[in-house]
Design an enzyme around this catalytic site. Sequence first.
Site, PDB file in Angstrom:
ATOM      1  N   LYS A  35       0.858  -1.182   0.000  1.00  0.00           N
ATOM      2  CA  LYS A  35       0.000   0.000   0.000  1.00  0.00           C
ATOM      3  C   LYS A  35       0.894   1.232   0.000  1.00  0.00           C
ATOM      4  O   LYS A  35       1.547   1.536   0.987  1.00  0.00           O
ATOM      5  CB  LYS A  35      -0.885   0.063   1.253  1.00  0.00           C
ATOM      6  CG  LYS A  35      -1.928   1.174   1.128  1.00  0.00           C
ATOM      7  CD  LYS A  35      -2.554   1.565   2.445  1.00  0.00           C
ATOM      8  CE  LYS A  35      -1.763   2.608   3.189  1.00  0.00           C
ATOM      9  NZ  LYS A  35      -1.627   3.901   2.482  1.00  0.00           N
ATOM     10  N   GLU A  50      10.647   1.297   9.621  1.00  0.00           N
ATOM     11  CA  GLU A  50      11.582   2.408   9.348  1.00  0.00           C
ATOM     12  C   GLU A  50      10.824   3.695   9.635  1.00  0.00           C
ATOM     13  O   GLU A  50       9.915   4.054   8.893  1.00  0.00           O
ATOM     14  CB  GLU A  50      12.031   2.377   7.879  1.00  0.00           C
ATOM     15  CG  GLU A  50      12.804   1.147   7.481  1.00  0.00           C
ATOM     16  CD  GLU A  50      14.090   0.985   8.239  1.00  0.00           C
ATOM     17  OE1 GLU A  50      14.598   1.971   8.807  1.00  0.00           O
ATOM     18  OE2 GLU A  50      14.587  -0.146   8.289  1.00  0.00           O
ATOM     19  N   GLU A 102       9.936  16.096  14.767  1.00  0.00           N
ATOM     20  CA  GLU A 102      10.356  15.923  13.372  1.00  0.00           C
ATOM     21  C   GLU A 102       9.521  16.889  12.538  1.00  0.00           C
ATOM     22  O   GLU A 102       8.314  16.684  12.376  1.00  0.00           O
ATOM     23  CB  GLU A 102      10.116  14.485  12.913  1.00  0.00           C
ATOM     24  CG  GLU A 102      10.608  14.245  11.506  1.00  0.00           C
ATOM     25  CD  GLU A 102      10.256  12.866  10.956  1.00  0.00           C
ATOM     26  OE1 GLU A 102       9.147  12.373  11.196  1.00  0.00           O
ATOM     27  OE2 GLU A 102      11.110  12.292  10.269  1.00  0.00           O
ATOM     28  N   CYS A 150      13.514  11.315   5.823  1.00  0.00           N
ATOM     29  CA  CYS A 150      13.640  10.796   7.193  1.00  0.00           C
ATOM     30  C   CYS A 150      14.995  11.121   7.784  1.00  0.00           C
ATOM     31  O   CYS A 150      15.121  11.394   8.964  1.00  0.00           O
ATOM     32  CB  CYS A 150      13.402   9.295   7.210  1.00  0.00           C
ATOM     33  SG  CYS A 150      14.477   8.403   6.071  1.00  0.00           S
TER      34      CYS A 150
HETATM   35  P1  NAD Z   1       2.728   8.292   7.696  1.00  0.00           P
HETATM   36  O1  NAD Z   1       3.149   7.486   8.861  1.00  0.00           O
HETATM   37  O2  NAD Z   1       1.662   9.288   7.855  1.00  0.00           O
HETATM   38  O3  NAD Z   1       2.240   7.324   6.518  1.00  0.00           O
HETATM   39  C1  NAD Z   1       3.088   6.317   5.981  1.00  0.00           C
HETATM   40  C2  NAD Z   1       2.230   5.218   5.400  1.00  0.00           C
HETATM   41  O4  NAD Z   1       1.561   4.558   6.472  1.00  0.00           O
HETATM   42  C3  NAD Z   1       1.137   5.708   4.461  1.00  0.00           C
HETATM   43  O5  NAD Z   1       1.000   4.782   3.410  1.00  0.00           O
HETATM   44  C4  NAD Z   1      -0.106   5.711   5.364  1.00  0.00           C
HETATM   45  O6  NAD Z   1      -1.306   5.571   4.657  1.00  0.00           O
HETATM   46  C5  NAD Z   1       0.172   4.494   6.232  1.00  0.00           C
HETATM   47  N1  NAD Z   1      -0.492   4.466   7.533  1.00  0.00           N
HETATM   48  C6  NAD Z   1      -0.769   5.496   8.350  1.00  0.00           C
HETATM   49  N2  NAD Z   1      -1.367   5.059   9.464  1.00  0.00           N
HETATM   50  C7  NAD Z   1      -1.459   3.702   9.364  1.00  0.00           C
HETATM   51  C8  NAD Z   1      -2.000   2.675  10.188  1.00  0.00           C
HETATM   52  N3  NAD Z   1      -2.554   2.949  11.355  1.00  0.00           N
HETATM   53  N4  NAD Z   1      -1.922   1.395   9.760  1.00  0.00           N
HETATM   54  C9  NAD Z   1      -1.342   1.092   8.577  1.00  0.00           C
HETATM   55  N5  NAD Z   1      -0.832   2.040   7.736  1.00  0.00           N
HETATM   56  C10 NAD Z   1      -0.880   3.327   8.127  1.00  0.00           C
HETATM   57  O7  NAD Z   1       4.066   8.937   7.108  1.00  0.00           O
HETATM   58  P2  NAD Z   1       4.228   9.922   5.878  1.00  0.00           P
HETATM   59  O8  NAD Z   1       3.739  11.262   6.297  1.00  0.00           O
HETATM   60  O9  NAD Z   1       3.679   9.285   4.640  1.00  0.00           O
HETATM   61  O10 NAD Z   1       5.825   9.924   5.696  1.00  0.00           O
HETATM   62  C11 NAD Z   1       6.667  10.686   6.475  1.00  0.00           C
HETATM   63  C12 NAD Z   1       7.253   9.883   7.604  1.00  0.00           C
HETATM   64  O11 NAD Z   1       7.937   8.745   7.093  1.00  0.00           O
HETATM   65  C13 NAD Z   1       8.275  10.655   8.389  1.00  0.00           C
HETATM   66  O12 NAD Z   1       8.095  10.435   9.754  1.00  0.00           O
HETATM   67  C14 NAD Z   1       9.596  10.067   7.900  1.00  0.00           C
HETATM   68  O13 NAD Z   1      10.660  10.219   8.809  1.00  0.00           O
HETATM   69  C15 NAD Z   1       9.226   8.646   7.694  1.00  0.00           C
HETATM   70  N6  NAD Z   1      10.174   7.981   6.797  1.00  0.00           N
HETATM   71  C16 NAD Z   1      11.097   7.119   7.340  1.00  0.00           C
HETATM   72  C17 NAD Z   1      12.061   6.512   6.523  1.00  0.00           C
HETATM   73  C18 NAD Z   1      13.112   5.580   7.102  1.00  0.00           C
HETATM   74  O14 NAD Z   1      13.795   4.892   6.328  1.00  0.00           O
HETATM   75  N7  NAD Z   1      13.285   5.532   8.409  1.00  0.00           N
HETATM   76  C19 NAD Z   1      12.056   6.781   5.142  1.00  0.00           C
HETATM   77  C20 NAD Z   1      11.100   7.662   4.632  1.00  0.00           C
HETATM   78  C21 NAD Z   1      10.161   8.256   5.471  1.00  0.00           C
END
Ligand code: NAD
Length: 487
Positions: free
Chosen positions: A183, A259, A390, A293
């Site tokens: 997803k 991650e 963040e 990130c």
């Molecule tokens: P987010 O957590 O809002 O969403 C990420 C994904 O998770 C989306 O597809 C979303 O629909 C899904 N999601 C949200 N809640 C969920 C739930 N309860 N159950 C299942 N899926 C769920 O993050 P974002 O705003 O899309 O991305 C930014 C974040 O991602 C930042 O915190 C960034 O640091 C992190 N990130 C981490 C890495 C890494 O390698 N550590 C890499 C890229 C981004």
Amino acid sequence: MSLSFDPDQISLPIGHFIGDRLVESPGVLPMRRPSDGSFYAECPIASEALVDEAVRTAARALKISNWGGARPRERANVLRQWADLIESEAEALARIEAVSSTRPVGQLVAGDIAVTAEQIRFFAEFADKEGSDLVPTDDEHLGMIMTEPYGVVGAITPWNFPVSMAGWKLGPALAAGNAVVLKPSEMTPFSSVFLAQLAVKAGMPAGLINIVLGDGPTTGAAITGHPDIAKVSFTGSTGAGAAIMANVARSGIKPMTLELGGKSPQIVFADADLDQAAAAISSSILTNAGQACVAGSRLIAHAFVAEPLVEAILARMKAVQAGPTWDAAATYSPIISERHRSRIDAIVQAACAEGAECLTGGEPMRGKGYFYAPTLLASVDQPSPAITEEIFGPVLTLQTFTTEEEALALADHPTYGLAAGLFTRDLSRVLRITRAIAAGTVWVNRYGRSRDHILPTGGYKRSGIGKDLGREAYHANRRSKSVLIQV
Ligand code: NAD
């Protein structure tokens, strides 16, 4: 030929990709282009029933194709053909990605997409090289640690580097012999659909990659809670990671790679090469407008060099080339949404109200789209949300120190431990600080990943569990079975 294009002329693969077909369902979530704010599509939300269909399709495809049990070299060959097709279709993929995401088309072709193809080939290499182990026993026994794929892996990715994040999940899971239900983020879903279509065109058995579109609470939760998803691989925020852990705990126990977020420090000592440091630090907070990130968002500089360093960074911040993601000349990205831009601005304004000094930026950029000016905040206190949260935007904070202990105390974050940067010519100090710092990655006299995909990436503390990339990512997609044979 220029990579610039007209976003209104791009046809997007709007739908879920299950088996080998695009499954349409009514659009629900309105989508706006970050570059100009205009409405362009509605993202459908896959129901629990549709997720179940995707999982059953994946399980059936595994069985029919014998993907996990056939000659590993055949898996590797298919993955390489997929990587070749991703490269030859790079411009089409870049256009789909650039319409909805914050990634500029020029950076996509030469960067995200080229690297993703390279990483898929990197993981393909493991398929026929990493195997089970024979272990020492007495001569009456043969002991081995046999490894096997999990079956169907559930993957969930964020919006900030959509193609790369999909590649990080799909490459190792498929090389290791699994099928995947992925997803993508509801903000940037279509490039993942196109990637899956290319995989089938490249000869991958249909059903090994299934893409379901939707939000976290409905579609994401249906994936993580599905009884036939054997492993969950997630990249996103720490909050969503915690919600996923809770859902997995409620619905059954399964391994997870998480991650998550970061708030990474960059420590510059007085003996550092300041030009090198300024270039690395600026690039780390300006790339994708800080929506990364590993963005090095906390500058911790020795008081002797803070002033010239800040001047060099400010010059770079003021020279950014903002422009729509479909303009090949643009290098500075918009923020993903109006809502996210307002959150960034609220944290900056609160910090300024508490006494932070805004050296540049501190406001949305004028014109169309959700651009935010590169921002440098000085005199920020350690408990300020500008330091603890963040921000996920182009906001760099400056703190100064005079002793190594002070620098380490400032660098240590209460929540996150994703990455850290260190700029000094003193090798003993490099080793001392690298050991002392709680971070999954330490970059010295540089900041940001190279194309050495063997280096895994992942966090300490609440920045995550497990690793993407490297050998670890491949092995995290296989489970081990201990076998002892009495001779
Ligand atoms: P987010 O957590 O809002 O969403 C990420 C994904 O998770 C989306 O597809 C979303 O629909 C899904 N999601 C949200 N809640 C969920 C739930 N309860 N159950 C299942 N899926 C769920 O993050 P974002 O705003 O899309 O991305 C930014 C974040 O991602 C930042 O915190 C960034 O640091 C992190 N990130 C981490 C890495 C890494 O390698 N550590 C890499 C890229 C981004």
